[in-house]
Design an enzyme around this catalytic site. Sequence first.
Site, PDB file in Angstrom:
ATOM      1  N   GLU A  34       0.836  -1.217   0.000  1.00 51.89           N
ATOM      2  CA  GLU A  34       0.000   0.000   0.000  1.00 51.89           C
ATOM      3  C   GLU A  34       0.862   1.255   0.000  1.00 51.89           C
ATOM      4  OE1 GLU A  34      -3.049  -0.090  -0.595  1.00 51.89           O
ATOM      5  OE2 GLU A  34      -3.965  -1.881   0.257  1.00 51.89           O
ATOM      6  N   ASP A 172      -5.213 -10.012  -8.066  1.00 55.34           N
ATOM      7  CA  ASP A 172      -5.412  -9.084  -9.193  1.00 55.34           C
ATOM      8  C   ASP A 172      -4.161  -8.502  -9.854  1.00 55.34           C
ATOM      9  OD1 ASP A 172      -4.992  -7.626  -6.834  1.00 55.34           O
ATOM     10  OD2 ASP A 172      -6.837  -6.446  -6.954  1.00 55.34           O
ATOM     11  N   GLU A 341     -12.033   0.296 -10.379  1.00 53.86           N
ATOM     12  CA  GLU A 341     -11.664  -0.633 -11.457  1.00 53.86           C
ATOM     13  C   GLU A 341     -12.529  -0.512 -12.713  1.00 53.86           C
ATOM     14  OE1 GLU A 341     -11.965  -1.531  -8.239  1.00 53.86           O
ATOM     15  OE2 GLU A 341      -9.836  -1.745  -7.786  1.00 53.86           O
TER      16      GLU A 341
HETATM   17  C1  DMJ Z   1      -6.246   0.185  -5.121  1.00 54.27           C
HETATM   18  O1  DMJ Z   1      -5.433   0.359  -4.017  1.00 54.27           O
HETATM   19  C2  DMJ Z   1      -5.480  -0.455  -6.245  1.00 54.27           C
HETATM   20  O2  DMJ Z   1      -6.159  -0.266  -7.442  1.00 54.27           O
HETATM   21  C3  DMJ Z   1      -5.236  -1.917  -5.995  1.00 54.27           C
HETATM   22  O3  DMJ Z   1      -4.590  -2.533  -7.089  1.00 54.27           O
HETATM   23  C4  DMJ Z   1      -6.529  -2.629  -5.724  1.00 54.27           C
HETATM   24  N1  DMJ Z   1      -7.337  -1.984  -4.733  1.00 54.27           N
HETATM   25  C5  DMJ Z   1      -7.468  -0.561  -4.693  1.00 54.27           C
HETATM   26  C6  DMJ Z   1      -8.688  -0.001  -5.386  1.00 54.27           C
HETATM   27  O4  DMJ Z   1      -9.802  -0.739  -5.373  1.00 54.27           O
END
Ligand code: DMJ
Length: 442
Positions: A34, A172, A341
């Site tokens: 993060e 993901d 997304e």
């Molecule tokens: C973000 O921190 C990034 O896009 C990450 O790859 C996935 N989750 C969140 C947004 O949903």
Amino acid sequence: MIMGENDIVKEASSWIEKNLVSRINERGQVNLFETTIRVLGGLLSAYHLSIGGNNSTNPEMLLEISKVLGDRLLLAFSSSSTPIPFSDVYLRDKVARTAPDGLSSTSEVSTLQLEFNYLSEISGDPKYYSQGMKVLEHMRSLPKVEGLVPIYISPQSGQFSGENIRLGSRGDSYYEYLIKIWIQQKNRRDTDLKYLYEMYTEAMRGVRHRLVRKSIPKGLVFVGELPYGSQGDFSPKMDHLVCFLPGTLALGATKGMTKKKAIESNLLSNDDIENLKLAEDLAKTCFEMYEVTSTGLAPEIAYFQIKGENENGPHGGNTSSEYLNDIVIKHLDRHNLLRPETVESLMYLHRITEDPKYREWGWQIFEAFEKYTKVESGGYTSLDDVTSVPPPKRDKMETFFLGETLKYLYLLFGENDVLPLDKYVFNTEAHPLPIIGLVDEI
Ligand code: DMJ
């Protein structure tokens, strides 16, 4: 900076200059992933945009702080006896730890490299690149299911842990960064980083073969999960997080070019054509996940109706949606965190296919955010339940709403030459970084 709001940039920049290093030196633990994608990614992007002549901030200062932060984050790598970093770092104490269960998330350890690579590029110090890329070099040799990987990995053994395979949370951006790192490193695409392209191609074949199905009765194409690995049952569950995939698939297929130009130049392989088709089908499904609810906002998780499963499950509440019976929304999954997304994918699909419907869909989603998530006293908030009107509100706005959701909407409605896809690669938090090795560097 992208919008030219220079007074705001000045204010933010002076906050960073005065406070960020002392914040880094405060007590407490941060998550490696993060902090890399949000904070380091933001600093690096600001650095790049400021060397282009924006004098509202100081690139040297941003680079210096990026190095301070990057050096502390590297502790997650140096503390581990394998190439897989620990998940948490105590920035002040210069110590890194594993998560309580000893495991790191697959997506987290493989979603650091765009940032670390660019930091090496601008600092001239190769250590960030080499530490980050060791993760992927190592993962290259690990066993997979048709290119698909479990969502946990052990920094102690260096092996994947468990069998849960999905492109939602913890899986993901592994897939996203395979292709984006390859795109970022233009000079290495055909040589030492060719393996990333191969891993991506194999994984997308695996997605098409193992995870893609159609819902009943109306045939929405979706990506499900294999919670018990290749031998276990298929689950028709799709996190909203999976909606990054249409954008990544489209980018990977044309490498940022328009579809028209890629076809005219005869540049699309069979895999590219199939991936682009899947991108378009999935973008529609992601949009329908919004359309099917009473608020026009997607739930965090949707289940798709397949033969014999989820029959008569709770639905989204929009009785005029033709997909009401295809999409099941369980009670615990009805929240919306203002995630980016879907609009991210709409931006890619619009730029690449040039089909105006993606802007229309994006506008509908934007209006639903405006209508139901705006807070009178300022800001926007996550919701508890997108299937009821008015939706009960939480009291929280994630940073990715500004960093990603609104940025992708802004780019969706702007000109394609603002941060063009053949010159920039967006990190997973939507911070643009330049593609390295272009003939006329930007
Ligand atoms: C973000 O921190 C990034 O896009 C990450 O790859 C996935 N989750 C969140 C947004 O949903």
